[in-house]
Design an enzyme around this catalytic site. Structure first.
Site, PDB file in Angstrom:
ATOM      1  N   ASP A  99      30.595  58.013 -21.079  1.00 16.57           N
ATOM      2  CA  ASP A  99      29.535  56.972 -21.145  1.00 16.57           C
ATOM      3  C   ASP A  99      28.624  57.784 -20.017  1.00 16.57           C
ATOM      4  OD1 ASP A  99      28.135  54.855 -21.225  1.00 16.57           O
ATOM      5  OD2 ASP A  99      28.876  54.017 -19.460  1.00 16.57           O
ATOM      6  N   CYS A 345      56.085  43.763 -31.638  1.00 14.48           N
ATOM      7  CA  CYS A 345      55.505  45.100 -30.992  1.00 14.48           C
ATOM      8  C   CYS A 345      56.264  46.156 -31.201  1.00 14.48           C
ATOM      9  CB  CYS A 345      54.994  44.793 -29.530  1.00 14.48           C
ATOM     10  SG  CYS A 345      54.043  46.267 -29.206  1.00 14.48           S
ATOM     11  N   HIS A 376      52.068  48.834 -23.228  1.00 16.44           N
ATOM     12  CA  HIS A 376      52.037  47.776 -24.051  1.00 16.44           C
ATOM     13  C   HIS A 376      50.492  47.229 -24.533  1.00 16.44           C
ATOM     14  CE1 HIS A 376      52.057  43.469 -25.435  1.00 16.44           C
ATOM     15  NE2 HIS A 376      52.874  44.151 -26.217  1.00 16.44           N
TER      16      HIS A 376
END
Length: 417
Positions: A99, A345, A376
């Site tokens: 950025d 997951c 996670h």
RNA sequence: GGCGGGUUGCCCGAGCGGCCAAUGGGAGGGGACUGUAAAUCCCCCGGCUCUGCCUUCGAAGGUUCAAAUCCUUCACCCGCCA
């Protein structure tokens, strides 16, 4: 040895949805390809906080986004240049973005010490309009003067400076220097900021062209223009049209970033205005968006890539995503919960550890708590966008979206109902 | 045995006659975070029939209109001296 034209940037659209702006594609960069739509995790200071590059790769991250302002202050662009560029410096085996520092115009400027809420209802206009003596950034038509948040030293950014820094950092995709505004700047101010951003966009193209020619030994860097215009349809469309057709020094933007004031409720509408105006065949990156529900809105409105700190930031304070919504794994109910964070997951954390263990690590203030929770959450978001891509290929995006949103509830304490 | 210091809400620790249900931390309970000034920030944290009332500052008794704060005795803890 790379030469500027042997591995040029490209974007190929593989499939477009019939009833929305959504599409599936591939962005090719000198450091590898990105299958889109894709979520690009943020590693502001050349690291995703608390997670090693190898783990980010393992969880499916295709690319990472760092920040020119932060790397400029520390360790300095020359160090990155001597190291052989951002990817090599941090040992990241894939594409990188940087950025421009445009966001810091806001976060260290009028947004300093403020919560830059995405929800218009929780952000008071007087907070912006009242001004702020403590702010570390001051904008003018030529650029921005920053007071370093690290040591108080003064620094000056302009379109040219941002390009020079980003060229030294050497990411595959870099952004034009822009002025990021908030939801509550006045309409005249939004117009002024947009004019500056337009002006700076031309200067970025010129400087980018000059630097690309000077450093012809380096891998090609793609430059994305940034679309501003806040919540105003005419401004957003004008910005998209102007930057979309902009050409200077014989080059145009390789892709586009959509930035600035984006109220959650009108996110899709605004992104839709922009992406239906911008050239279809170029990649579009939605800057700073990454809540699950917002990613769907972005994808169906033609966004190809996203970046966002949310997943990693909330992870560090124990908030974790699940298919049912997000919750705080450090809370009392999880002290003896020996299930994984999300039994659906496939991440490293969920396949090896329990909620009770994470809860214990957070309560004990152990550093790996942040690592495991970040792995996670980043996996959850990366995978969610991957699943959107697959659903687009399979032609069942809307079903997939309905099913997800039907189950996912953000159990927020406020601003609901 | 003598002298001195101490005992405050789950823990540590301020307060030293009224503005004290009692400052601060920590723990505990909850929330927020969207191009990262962020391992940060915010709220709650004696009880209740909650614009007030009740029970709390080692225990008991006393002085006072009023005591966590003053006095007496007791219990325990810590110093120094014997």
């Amino acid at each position: 040895m790379s030469t500027p034209n042997d591995k040029k940037f490209s974007f190929e659209i593989k499939k477009s949805a019939e009833n929305s702006l959504a599409r599936v594609g591939t962005i090719s960069t000198p450091h590898g390809d990105i299958q889109t739509p894709a979520f690009i995790p943020v590693g502001t200071k050349a690291t995703v906080k608390s997670v090693l590059p190898g783990a980010m790769k393992d969880l499916g991250s295709q690319a990472l986004l760092a920040n020119a302002y932060h790397l400029y202050l520390q360790p300095g662009p020359d160090v990155l240049d001597e190291a052989g560029g951002l990817a090599k410096f941090m040992n990241w085996p894939g594409p990188t973005f940087t950025d421009s520092g445009g966001f810091q115009v806001l976060s260290l400027g009028v947004g300093f010490k403020k919560v830059l809420a995405m929800d218009a209802k929780t952000f008071r206009s007087d907070q912006v309009i009242a001004g702020n003596k403590e702010r570390l950034a001051h904008v003018d038509d030529d650029g921005v003067t920053f007071k370093s948040h690290l040591d108080g030293s003064m620094h000056r950014f302009s379109a040219e400076v941002s390009m020079q820094i980003q060229h030294k950092i050497g990411a595959d995709i870099i952004f034009a220097f822009d002025e990021c505004t908030t939801l509550h700047n006045t309409r005249p101010y939004q117009e002024l900021a947009m004019e500056r951003t337009y002006d700076w966009a031309i200067r970025c193209l010129d400087e980018h062209k000059r630097l690309t020619d000077v450093r012809s030994d380096k891998p090609y860097q793609a430059l994305f223009g940034v679309i501003q215009g806040a919540q105003y349809e005419d401004l957003r469309k004008k910005a998209a049209h102007d930057l979309g057709t902009m050409s200077s020094s014989g080059i145009e933007f390789d892709g586009f970033g959509i930035g600035g004031a984006l109220d959650k409720g009108s996110l899709g509408t605004i992104v839709g205005w922009v992406n239906s105006t911008l050239p279809e065949n170029k990649p579009k990156h939605l800057l700073g968006i990454g809540a699950p529900e917002d990613l769907f809105v972005g994808v169906e409105n033609g966004v190809d890539t996203f970046d966002c700190v949310l997943a990693s930031r909330i992870a560090r304070s124990s908030a974790v995503y699940t298919m049912q919504g997000r919750f705080n794994v450090a809370n009392a109910p999880y002290v003896r919960d020996f299930n994984p964070i999300d039994d659906e997951c496939d991440c490293f954390t969920c396949t090896n550890f329990t909620r009770a263990y994470l809860c214990h690590l957070f309560r004990g203030k152990e550093m790996v708590a942040a690592t495991l929770a970040t792995i996670h959450n980043e996996r959850f978001i990366v995978r969610l966008v991957d699943q959107m891509r697959q659903a687009l290929l399979d032609g069942n995006f809307m079903d997939m979206k309905e099913e997800f949103l039907g189950r996912y509830k953000h159990r927020s304490g406020q601003s609901r109902d």
